[in-house]
Scaffold this motif. Structure first.
Motif, PDB file in Angstrom:
ATOM      1  N   GLN A  78      58.256  36.319  26.986  1.00  0.00           N
ATOM      2  CA  GLN A  78      59.237  37.198  26.355  1.00  0.00           C
ATOM      3  C   GLN A  78      60.061  37.875  27.445  1.00  0.00           C
ATOM      4  OE1 GLN A  78      56.871  39.841  23.971  1.00  0.00           O
ATOM      5  NE2 GLN A  78      56.244  38.228  22.526  1.00  0.00           N
ATOM      6  N   PHE A  79      61.383  37.981  27.248  1.00  0.00           N
ATOM      7  CA  PHE A  79      62.227  38.521  28.310  1.00  0.00           C
ATOM      8  C   PHE A  79      63.404  39.321  27.767  1.00  0.00           C
ATOM      9  CE2 PHE A  79      64.251  34.541  27.155  1.00  0.00           C
ATOM     10  CZ  PHE A  79      65.614  34.813  27.237  1.00  0.00           C
ATOM     11  N   SER A  80      63.947  40.165  28.635  1.00  0.00           N
ATOM     12  CA  SER A  80      65.193  40.885  28.358  1.00  0.00           C
ATOM     13  C   SER A  80      66.055  40.819  29.613  1.00  0.00           C
ATOM     14  CB  SER A  80      64.928  42.349  28.006  1.00  0.00           C
ATOM     15  OG  SER A  80      64.191  42.459  26.806  1.00  0.00           O
ATOM     16  N   ILE A  81      67.344  40.530  29.423  1.00  0.00           N
ATOM     17  CA  ILE A  81      68.317  40.502  30.503  1.00  0.00           C
ATOM     18  C   ILE A  81      69.407  41.509  30.161  1.00  0.00           C
ATOM     19  CG2 ILE A  81      70.021  39.109  31.749  1.00  0.00           C
ATOM     20  CD1 ILE A  81      68.390  36.638  31.047  1.00  0.00           C
ATOM     21  N   TYR A  82      69.729  42.391  31.115  1.00  0.00           N
ATOM     22  CA  TYR A  82      70.702  43.448  30.864  1.00  0.00           C
ATOM     23  C   TYR A  82      72.034  43.136  31.537  1.00  0.00           C
ATOM     24  CZ  TYR A  82      66.674  46.006  29.167  1.00  0.00           C
ATOM     25  OH  TYR A  82      65.557  46.387  28.460  1.00  0.00           O
ATOM     26  N   GLN A  83      73.110  43.267  30.751  1.00  0.00           N
ATOM     27  CA  GLN A  83      74.454  43.020  31.241  1.00  0.00           C
ATOM     28  C   GLN A  83      75.393  44.024  30.583  1.00  0.00           C
ATOM     29  OE1 GLN A  83      75.282  40.569  33.492  1.00  0.00           O
ATOM     30  NE2 GLN A  83      77.425  41.150  33.539  1.00  0.00           N
ATOM     31  N   GLY A  84      75.569  45.195  31.219  1.00  0.00           N
ATOM     32  CA  GLY A  84      76.419  46.219  30.634  1.00  0.00           C
ATOM     33  C   GLY A  84      75.907  46.662  29.280  1.00  0.00           C
ATOM     34  N   THR A  85      76.754  46.551  28.251  1.00  0.00           N
ATOM     35  CA  THR A  85      76.351  46.942  26.901  1.00  0.00           C
ATOM     36  C   THR A  85      75.426  45.924  26.245  1.00  0.00           C
ATOM     37  OG1 THR A  85      78.336  45.879  26.012  1.00  0.00           O
ATOM     38  CG2 THR A  85      78.464  48.250  26.468  1.00  0.00           C
ATOM     39  N   ALA A  86      75.357  44.719  26.814  1.00  0.00           N
ATOM     40  CA  ALA A  86      74.578  43.645  26.186  1.00  0.00           C
ATOM     41  C   ALA A  86      73.139  43.630  26.695  1.00  0.00           C
ATOM     42  CB  ALA A  86      75.222  42.297  26.457  1.00  0.00           C
ATOM     43  N   LYS A  87      72.236  43.503  25.753  1.00  0.00           N
ATOM     44  CA  LYS A  87      70.821  43.297  26.067  1.00  0.00           C
ATOM     45  C   LYS A  87      70.424  41.955  25.460  1.00  0.00           C
ATOM     46  CE  LYS A  87      66.177  45.187  25.224  1.00  0.00           C
ATOM     47  NZ  LYS A  87      65.400  46.238  24.510  1.00  0.00           N
ATOM     48  N   VAL A  88      70.197  40.984  26.331  1.00  0.00           N
ATOM     49  CA  VAL A  88      69.802  39.652  25.880  1.00  0.00           C
ATOM     50  C   VAL A  88      68.283  39.625  25.771  1.00  0.00           C
ATOM     51  CG1 VAL A  88      69.880  37.173  26.344  1.00  0.00           C
ATOM     52  CG2 VAL A  88      71.755  38.650  27.127  1.00  0.00           C
ATOM     53  N   THR A  89      67.777  39.433  24.582  1.00  0.00           N
ATOM     54  CA  THR A  89      66.329  39.354  24.383  1.00  0.00           C
ATOM     55  C   THR A  89      65.969  37.950  23.930  1.00  0.00           C
ATOM     56  OG1 THR A  89      66.526  40.134  22.091  1.00  0.00           O
ATOM     57  CG2 THR A  89      66.120  41.793  23.792  1.00  0.00           C
ATOM     58  N   ALA A  99      67.316  33.005  22.470  1.00  0.00           N
ATOM     59  CA  ALA A  99      67.794  34.289  22.976  1.00  0.00           C
ATOM     60  C   ALA A  99      68.929  34.793  22.087  1.00  0.00           C
ATOM     61  CB  ALA A  99      68.283  34.147  24.415  1.00  0.00           C
ATOM     62  N   GLU A 100      69.108  36.119  22.051  1.00  0.00           N
ATOM     63  CA  GLU A 100      70.156  36.689  21.220  1.00  0.00           C
ATOM     64  C   GLU A 100      70.595  38.053  21.747  1.00  0.00           C
ATOM     65  OE1 GLU A 100      68.200  36.855  17.406  1.00  0.00           O
ATOM     66  OE2 GLU A 100      67.527  38.920  17.736  1.00  0.00           O
ATOM     67  N   VAL A 101      71.820  38.421  21.364  1.00  0.00           N
ATOM     68  CA  VAL A 101      72.373  39.747  21.633  1.00  0.00           C
ATOM     69  C   VAL A 101      72.784  40.345  20.297  1.00  0.00           C
ATOM     70  CG1 VAL A 101      74.237  41.062  22.727  1.00  0.00           C
ATOM     71  CG2 VAL A 101      73.230  39.091  23.914  1.00  0.00           C
ATOM     72  N   ILE A 102      72.297  41.528  19.997  1.00  0.00           N
ATOM     73  CA  ILE A 102      72.678  42.229  18.765  1.00  0.00           C
ATOM     74  C   ILE A 102      73.973  43.006  19.022  1.00  0.00           C
ATOM     75  CG2 ILE A 102      72.025  43.995  17.088  1.00  0.00           C
ATOM     76  CD1 ILE A 102      69.101  43.332  17.673  1.00  0.00           C
ATOM     77  N   ALA A 160      75.226  36.479  28.171  1.00  0.00           N
ATOM     78  CA  ALA A 160      75.219  37.837  28.697  1.00  0.00           C
ATOM     79  C   ALA A 160      76.635  38.367  28.889  1.00  0.00           C
ATOM     80  CB  ALA A 160      74.447  37.879  30.017  1.00  0.00           C
ATOM     81  N   LEU A 161      77.489  37.602  29.555  1.00  0.00           N
ATOM     82  CA  LEU A 161      78.850  38.063  29.822  1.00  0.00           C
ATOM     83  C   LEU A 161      79.654  38.233  28.536  1.00  0.00           C
ATOM     84  CD1 LEU A 161      79.905  35.976  32.967  1.00  0.00           C
ATOM     85  CD2 LEU A 161      79.313  38.395  32.882  1.00  0.00           C
TER      86      LEU A 161
END
Length: 437
Positions: A78-89, A99-102, A160-161
């Motif tokens: 399980q992972f999370s990647i942070y890119q500014g306002t986006a949190k990719v889980t 993976a998804e971004v809400i 992410a971008l």
């Protein structure tokens, strides 16, 4: 193109400057990448992903920024990647990656927003938008059967971008929409916001003053340098988000995209936007700033030759103005070159750090206000020679293991005046050797 070329690093800073990663990447990133590749070849899928994620982590003062976090639970990762306002889980098994971004709640999406999201789907290569019972999300699915670090990098970079870009766009264009899953971003220190606001107003007044002192005939090109320099300066030093960032980018893009429009018309459009910025209140201004972690840089790697060509062309323009005795515009063009390069080109870490040093030299009052030791006297423009040399030498030394032919060029710099320093600095930037031996 190497996946490593998408990363940039800068010197350790107390503040964020420019767009992209303002942190150091893992010193053993290449070894981690190679180890990840070996793990995938051996069908150790989860281990391959773990090593890959470790290669993407970045650090401030040798402490992890937690821009990527992951944990293994039984046979899943399980992972999370942070890119500014986006949190990719996401979740990874031996077979697949999900993976998804809400972005926002489905119920809030009006017709215009739904149309925008549908159009965005046609522009994406790996990810796509969808809705579940509650949210509008950006989603990614990968098959791990023939996975490698290169195959992971570009899809994750895209989600992410674009997740970050679209959340910022929605916040700017649809003011009634509340973004979801942004608890990871934090407010900027109000004191720093106030400093940035004061400098915004100061820079606008300085630009207006410079224009009033230009020759009355045929000054459109000089006005353009003053206006564009101001926009690039705001973007790199103030680093606005949301509405200001969106409008700033659009104004710059429109200027350079209008090939057939005359320069006076394009100048007037920038002038109108600057007047709009001048009227912004501190409260409205403050709403456009936040702190966040970043994992991917938005600009792809540019060739060193393209950067050299731009710098050389710009120096030729300076020589023309000097030969025709338009000396008042020359300091602005020297500053414009650095900001334009940092904005438009995907720079390797050496160039980015060196150009940042030049920006510090050129804007000592701003950096002094943020509690940095200035590299020039803000009042007299006297250069702090020893401090400048030390900073440049540190950058060169830090990257000589990777670029064996990279040499210290400080003995060739001219410290007689700021203009002389700028000119000698750009000439040396054109002579760097980035061959990896």
């Amino acid at each position: 193109m190497s996946w490593l070329d998408f990363f940039q690093t800068t010197q350790t800073l107390q503040h964020t400057f420019g767009r992209g990663i303002n942190a150091k990447i893992a010193p053993q990133e290449e070894a981690l990448f190679l180890a990840s590749s070996s793990s995938f070849e051996n069908q150790e899928i989860l281990k391959g992903y773990e090593l890959f994620f470790e290669s993407l982590m970045n650090f401030t003062d040798e402490k992890s920024n937690q821009n990527i976090v992951y944990k293994r639970v039984d046979e899943t990762l399980q992972f999370s990647i942070y890119q500014g306002t986006a949190k990719v889980t996401g979740t990874i098994t031996k077979e697949h990656l999900h993976a998804e971004v809400i972005l926002l709640k489905k119920a809030l999406a009006n017709v215009a927003l739904k149309r925008y999201i549908l159009e965005r789907n046609y522009q994406l290569t790996y990810a796509y938008y969808f809705t579940d019972d509650t949210y509008v999300k950006l989603k990614l699915y990968l098959d791990n059967i023939t996975m490698s670090p290169q195959k992971i990098f570009f899809p994750l970079r895209e989600i992410a971008l674009n997740g970050d870009y679209d959340k910022e766009h929605i916040a700017s264009e649809f003011s009634n929409i509340v973004l979801e899953d942004i608890a990871h971003i934090t407010k900027l220190d109000p004191k720093e916001v106030a400093i940035k606001y004061d400098f915004l107003q100061q820079w606008i007044q300085e630009a207006k003053e410079k224009i009033t002192h230009l020759p009355s005939n045929d000054n459109a090109s000089m006005q353009a340098f003053i206006f564009l320099h101001l926009l690039f300066k705001i973007d790199y030093l103030l680093v606005p988000k949301y509405t200001i960032a969106q409008e700033l980018s659009k104004t710059i893009l429109d200027y350079f995209a209008q090939d057939n429009a005359n320069i006076e018309f394009k100048n007037e459009e920038i002038k109108e936007y600057i007047e709009k910025l001048e009227k912004i209140s501190l409260k409205e201004f403050a709403a456009n700033f936040y702190n966040a972690n970043y994992t991917f840089n938005p600009t792809e790697k540019s060739s060193y030759e393209d950067i050299i060509t731009f710098i050389n062309d710009s120096l030729n323009k300076i020589r023309w103005y000097k030969n025709n005795r338009y000396n008042q515009i020359i300091p602005t063009i020297y500053k414009y070159i650095a900001f334009y390069t940092l904005y438009n080109y995907g720079l390797n870490p050496v160039l980015r750090e060196l150009l940042h040093i030049l920006v510090e030299v050129q804007n000592p009052d701003f950096f002094e206000k943020l509690a940095y030791k200035p590299l020039a006297n803000p009042q007299t423009q006297t250069l702090m020679k020893k401090a400048i040399i030390a900073k440049i030498e540190t950058v060169i030394q830090n990257y000589q293991n990777r670029y064996k032919a990279l040499e210290n060029f400080t003995p060739e710099l001219n410290f007689s005046s700021l203009n002389d320093f700028n000119n000698s600095f750009y000439l040396q930037i054109q002579n760097l050797n980035f061959e990896e031996i």
